[in-house]
Design a protein around this motif. Structure first.
Motif, PDB file in Angstrom:
ATOM      1  N   TYR A  14      -3.525   2.753  -5.094  1.00  9.79           N
ATOM      2  CA  TYR A  14      -3.831   1.880  -3.961  1.00  9.79           C
ATOM      3  C   TYR A  14      -5.136   2.359  -3.318  1.00  9.79           C
ATOM      4  O   TYR A  14      -5.233   3.512  -2.907  1.00  9.79           O
ATOM      5  N   ASP A  68       0.866  -1.171   0.000  1.00 11.96           N
ATOM      6  CA  ASP A  68       0.000   0.000   0.000  1.00 11.96           C
ATOM      7  C   ASP A  68       0.906   1.225   0.000  1.00 11.96           C
ATOM      8  O   ASP A  68       1.854   1.299   0.802  1.00 11.96           O
ATOM      9  N   ARG A 100      -9.857  -4.337  -1.292  1.00  7.93           N
ATOM     10  CA  ARG A 100      -8.621  -3.646  -1.677  1.00  7.93           C
ATOM     11  C   ARG A 100      -8.444  -3.719  -3.185  1.00  7.93           C
ATOM     12  O   ARG A 100      -8.751  -4.734  -3.805  1.00  7.93           O
ATOM     13  N   MET A 159      -1.610  -0.829 -11.485  1.00 12.69           N
ATOM     14  CA  MET A 159      -0.451  -0.187 -12.067  1.00 12.69           C
ATOM     15  C   MET A 159      -0.929   0.467 -13.360  1.00 12.69           C
ATOM     16  O   MET A 159      -1.413  -0.210 -14.255  1.00 12.69           O
ATOM     17  N   ASP A 199       3.185   2.126  -1.946  1.00 10.14           N
ATOM     18  CA  ASP A 199       4.572   1.735  -2.245  1.00 10.14           C
ATOM     19  C   ASP A 199       5.329   1.233  -1.014  1.00 10.14           C
ATOM     20  O   ASP A 199       6.563   1.306  -0.962  1.00 10.14           O
ATOM     21  N   LEU A 209       1.875  -7.997 -11.091  1.00  6.85           N
ATOM     22  CA  LEU A 209       1.701  -6.764 -11.861  1.00  6.85           C
ATOM     23  C   LEU A 209       2.931  -6.472 -12.709  1.00  6.85           C
ATOM     24  O   LEU A 209       2.874  -5.694 -13.660  1.00  6.85           O
ATOM     25  N   ARG A 246      11.129  -0.629  -6.229  1.00 12.02           N
ATOM     26  CA  ARG A 246      11.649   0.451  -7.066  1.00 12.02           C
ATOM     27  C   ARG A 246      11.644   1.776  -6.307  1.00 12.02           C
ATOM     28  O   ARG A 246      12.535   2.605  -6.480  1.00 12.02           O
ATOM     29  N   ILE A 280      -5.457  -2.678  -6.163  1.00 11.61           N
ATOM     30  CA  ILE A 280      -4.135  -2.135  -6.478  1.00 11.61           C
ATOM     31  C   ILE A 280      -4.013  -2.164  -7.997  1.00 11.61           C
ATOM     32  O   ILE A 280      -4.347  -3.164  -8.635  1.00 11.61           O
ATOM     33  N   SER A 301      -3.014  -2.502 -15.257  1.00 12.78           N
ATOM     34  CA  SER A 301      -2.987  -3.887 -14.815  1.00 12.78           C
ATOM     35  C   SER A 301      -3.211  -3.850 -13.319  1.00 12.78           C
ATOM     36  O   SER A 301      -2.649  -3.004 -12.620  1.00 12.78           O
ATOM     37  N   GLY A 302      -4.039  -4.729 -12.836  1.00 15.72           N
ATOM     38  CA  GLY A 302      -4.378  -4.609 -11.427  1.00 15.72           C
ATOM     39  C   GLY A 302      -4.878  -5.880 -10.814  1.00 15.72           C
ATOM     40  O   GLY A 302      -5.034  -6.895 -11.486  1.00 15.72           O
ATOM     41  N   GLN A 303      -5.053  -5.817  -9.515  1.00 17.09           N
ATOM     42  CA  GLN A 303      -5.632  -6.928  -8.776  1.00 17.09           C
ATOM     43  C   GLN A 303      -6.579  -6.346  -7.746  1.00 17.09           C
ATOM     44  O   GLN A 303      -6.363  -5.253  -7.239  1.00 17.09           O
ATOM     45  N   GLU A 346       8.530   5.106 -12.580  1.00 18.74           N
ATOM     46  CA  GLU A 346       8.867   4.792 -13.953  1.00 18.74           C
ATOM     47  C   GLU A 346       9.063   3.288 -14.002  1.00 18.74           C
ATOM     48  O   GLU A 346       9.432   2.690 -12.993  1.00 18.74           O
ATOM     49  N   ASP A 347       8.838   2.648 -15.126  1.00 21.17           N
ATOM     50  CA  ASP A 347       9.162   1.230 -15.180  1.00 21.17           C
ATOM     51  C   ASP A 347      10.485   1.017 -15.916  1.00 21.17           C
ATOM     52  O   ASP A 347      11.152   1.978 -16.317  1.00 21.17           O
ATOM     53  N   ARG A 372       0.866   6.954  -6.586  1.00 25.45           N
ATOM     54  CA  ARG A 372       2.316   7.130  -6.487  1.00 25.45           C
ATOM     55  C   ARG A 372       2.914   7.068  -7.882  1.00 25.45           C
ATOM     56  O   ARG A 372       2.651   6.135  -8.629  1.00 25.45           O
ATOM     57  N   MET A 385       1.029   4.191  -9.579  1.00 28.06           N
ATOM     58  CA  MET A 385       0.457   3.109  -8.786  1.00 28.06           C
ATOM     59  C   MET A 385      -0.764   3.655  -8.053  1.00 28.06           C
ATOM     60  O   MET A 385      -0.721   4.749  -7.488  1.00 28.06           O
ATOM     61  N   ARG A 397      -4.608   6.226  -2.890  1.00 24.82           N
ATOM     62  CA  ARG A 397      -3.289   6.841  -2.900  1.00 24.82           C
ATOM     63  C   ARG A 397      -2.636   6.582  -4.260  1.00 24.82           C
ATOM     64  O   ARG A 397      -2.654   5.461  -4.761  1.00 24.82           O
TER      65      ARG A 397
END
Lengths: 497, 269
Positions: free
Chosen positions: B64, A257, B19, B23, A259, A287, A305, B21, B245-247, B53-54, B50, B62, B48
């Protein structure tokens, strides 16, 4: 066959009646302990292992049997000087592995730009993970736990067979074997000053804590992440968590959560700082890696990261222990350390190179041929003992996909006296010492996992292929009476500066 | 061209979720011919966000969210200024060398049929740019356009057997086919401004040519990606560049509603 001229680590080249001078006492112990007594002790040790559940799964067997790895009661012994030289080589090698990973993932890729390693060996290699490109792990350490597989051909002739920089297993055998030996052969520990290995858990915990992200946290939270009890190495996962006194968790116990990685406990959420994961990269975070993974923690790589968690060992490390990269390790060590590798590689023919392929095809009956991405003795040809059909099958496979293979000469692997049906007899061994790297430096644990090929003449030590294990004694220098024994023979150097 | 984007993604759950999450790869970056003037990612519940970079250099957000989540709406709005580029993508973040984009992924392993098609499409042609053009034209001609669908992870080998393809399928096939011909290629997700209604994100491909760099090809349009395109994320395949992409943790099913508006601003100027 190799067995005839092999160096025996206890008996030398002279046989049981003319052992190496330093090992006269051990040879005497072997000779004077009745074989039935040795057999009784060995069975007792194996009964304990079975009870503890130290088993492994044999892949490719229909009944997926969980077996114990046979244990051999005769220890393998390293002299202080031998160990000191070996340790220096290991420290140099592991330092180079870390420098290499830093360079290719978060540095300037100097080793590619300066032409030391062909770029396709890295960028077209599945083991280079673009998903973690650009991440610098906490304290700049990638390979916290390395198991470097070695073979030996003479008193000071060690060769690295394979670097394991992902999640090397086997440390529980080192610890359990020692415990069994202390219980079953206490007289050996009175006679020899054997360096202790049972501090391994403390050292590992210290290593984990030392890479806690951010400014020094007084009580960092460290966990062991396991895929679960159905995994064949589950015993080791729970054993390590237990002996370090930290939580053993599965993916469902962790959430990410904001990060940050949290562990769900009865008392609420606790932030996790360091994760010793025993899950492969592919399954670590759905992910980022395989979306169908149920074993992983969604968002873990994002937390990593962001610099909020340390992952031991770092994702993407497979590029450092890949067999294609292995053949460049002498160059890698030279490039980053500025000196020659103290521990040489086994001579390796890269079948991707036409001359090497031709040589390999011409000498298949003399060589060991391995899949670049194989492990555990699968996908491997041992020329001298292979059937004609096996050799022809490998010939076809080599011609079809040469880049997937390397070949090595069959070495006259050293032997160690080992219990057999005909009494104590020489059997070939290899060795996996464990090397820990934290922010304080590199440490070689004084011991390791000795694997022994139990069949006469066999060179294949893999547990899935009929190998067993032995305890590995590292003898300490004699110290004048009254002087402290220090930390048990640990080798330590500082990382970086 | 000044392009305004309004991209809404609404999830409705049959049972509340504990919940979520996600990306998100929904934030474009600047290149020589693309300047992001304004960009916002908003979410309609207590979540939230955030930014990072990938590994491919894509901007990542991200998301949340926790609690009893019955619905979630993501809204991405922004304005981008694009210039004519002749399809050349310059000055994008490139943390990885072009060679990496020769790699196959489980989704883009070409298989014999596609490999043969690719070889035939370019046979007899030496020039790399011309080869890529031929490939683009051949993929444009071979399939009819299908309306976009949620990504189910289909492989290029399966897609190639169809008569109609989504932009996503076709872009992946282009990348796989170009790699068969020894050309580094990648999947691109983004937006395309077109008269009429765009109702989904778009996808196309880029291939690398020495001396020119990355060139864009849209096999659905059978053309290069011009100034009407807004480039958002790149990867080896559609999974790697997925906008979301998420869960989620919670029982029940989800309903997904996507609305994308891509408009040209001040067209008369």
């Amino acid at each position: 066959m190799a067995a005839a001229k092999a160096f025996d680590e206890i008996w030398g080249h002279g046989g049981p009646d003319a052992p190496r001078a330093e090992f006269a006492a051990l040879a005497e112990w072997i000779a004077s302990t009745p074989p039935e007594e040795l057999a009784r002790r060995q069975q007792s040790a194996e009964a304990t292992f079975r009870q503890l559940g130290i088993t492994f799964a044999v892949y490719g067997e229909s009944e997926a049997a969980e077996r114990i790895i046979p244990f051999d009661i005769v220890p393998r012994v390293f002299l202080p000087g031998e160990w000191k030289r070996l340790s220096e080589g290991l420290v140099q090698r592991v330092d180079a592995i870390n420098a290499f990973l830093e360079d290719i993932y978060s540095g300037d890729q100097r080793i590619v730009k300066e032409g030391i390693i062909p770029p396709e060996l890295i960028y077209l290699n599945e083991q280079f993970r673009p998903e973690v490109n650009g991440i610098r792990p906490p304290h700049g350490i990638w390979a916290h736990i390395c198991g470097i597989d070695l073979v030996r051909t003479g008193p000071d002739d060690f060769f690295v067979l394979e670097d394991n920089a992902r999640t090397p297993s086997g440390v529980s055998y080192m610890l359990e074997n020692r415990e069994a030996m202390i219980r079953l052969c206490p007289e050996l520990f009175r006679e020899f000053r054997v360096a202790a290995v049972d501090s391994y858990s403390d050292l590992l915990l210290e290593t984990m804590r030392s890479v806690t992200p951010g400014p020094g946290k007084s009580r960092p939270v460290c966990v062991v992440l396991t895929p679960g009890h159905f995994n064949s190495a589950y015993y080791e996962h729970s054993f390590l968590a237990d002996s370090m006194g930290i939580e053993l968790v599965e993916a469902a116990d962790l959430v990410v959560d904001d990060d940050i990685v949290w562990m769900q406990t009865i008392a609420g959420r606790v932030q996790v700082d360091v994760i010793y994961r025993r899950i492969d990269d592919d399954f670590l975070d759905p992910l980022t890696f395989r979306p169908d993974s149920l074993l992983g923690v969604p968002g873990l790589i994002s937390a990593y990261r962001a610099g909020n968690v340390a992952i031991i060992n770092a994702p993407g490390n497979g590029i450092a222990d890949d067999k294609a990269i292995y053949s460049y390790m002498p160059e890698i060590v030279r490039f980053y350390s500025g000196g020659e590798a103290k521990l040489p590689n086994v001579e390796t023919y890269r079948c991707r190179e036409p001359d090497a392929l031709q040589y390999t095809l011409d000498n298949l009956d003399q060589l060991v041929v391995k899949l670049v991405d194989g492990s555990g003795g699968y996908g491997m040809l041992v020329g001298p003992t292979a059937t004609k059909e096996m050799i022809e099958a490998f010939r076809a496979a080599l011609i079809a996909e040469p880049h997937r293979y390397i070949a090595q000469p069959t070495l006259a692997l050293s032997t160690v006296p080992t219990m057999s049906e005909k009494g104590v007899a020489p059997r070939h061994v290899d060795f996996r010492p464990f090397v820990l790297t934290g922010s304080h430096g590199v440490q070689v644990v004084p011991g390791g996992l000795t694997r022994v090929a139990l069949r006469e003449g066999s060179l294949v030590v893999n547990s899935s292929q009929g190998g067993g294990t032995k305890d590995s004694f590292v003898l300490m220098e004699d110290v004048p009476q009254g002087q402290s024994q220090g930390d048990g023979g640990m080798q330590q150097t500082q990382v970086g500066s | 061209m000044r392009i305004a984007i309004d991209h809404r993604t609404a999830y409705r759950f049959t049972e509340p979720q504990a919940r979520i999450i996600q990306m998100l790869r929904m934030r474009p970056c600047d290149t020589r011919t693309q300047t992001v003037i304004e960009w916002r990612v908003d979410v309609d519940c207590d979540a939230r966000l955030r930014r990072s970079e990938d590994g491919f250099g894509n901007e990542v957000t991200m998301l949340y969210a926790e609690g009893r989540i019955e619905a979630l709406e993501l809204r991405v709005t922004g304005e981008v200024l694009t210039l004519e580029s002749d399809g050349i993508v310059a000055d994008a973040p490139e943390p990885l060398p072009p060679m990496l984009y020769l790699r196959e992924t489980p989704r883009t392993a070409p298989g014999e049929v596609l490999a043969k098609f690719a070889r035939e499409a370019v046979s007899g042609i030496e020039d790399r740019v011309e080869r890529l053009r031929r490939l683009n034209t051949a993929l444009h001609a071979r399939f009819k356009a299908a309306p976009p669908t949620p990504d189910q992870g289909e492989t290029v080998q399966d897609s190639f057997l169809r008569k109609t393809l989504t932009p996503r399928d076709r872009a992946q096939i282009f990348a796989a086919a170009a790699r068969c011909c020894g050309v580094p290629a990648r999947y691109v997700s983004g937006y395309r401004q077109r008269e009429g209604s765009a109702c989904a994100p778009h996808a196309w491909a880029e291939a690398h040519v020495p001396d020119l760099g990355w060139l864009s090809f849209d096999p659905e349009a059978g053309a290069i990606a011009d100034e009407s395109y807004v480039r958002v994320a790149v990867a080896l395949d559609a999974t790697g560049a997925a906008p979301i992409s998420g869960q989620r943790v919670g029982a029940g099913d989800e309903e997904l509603d996507v609305d994308v508006q891509v408009e040209q601003l001040g067209a008369e100027s």
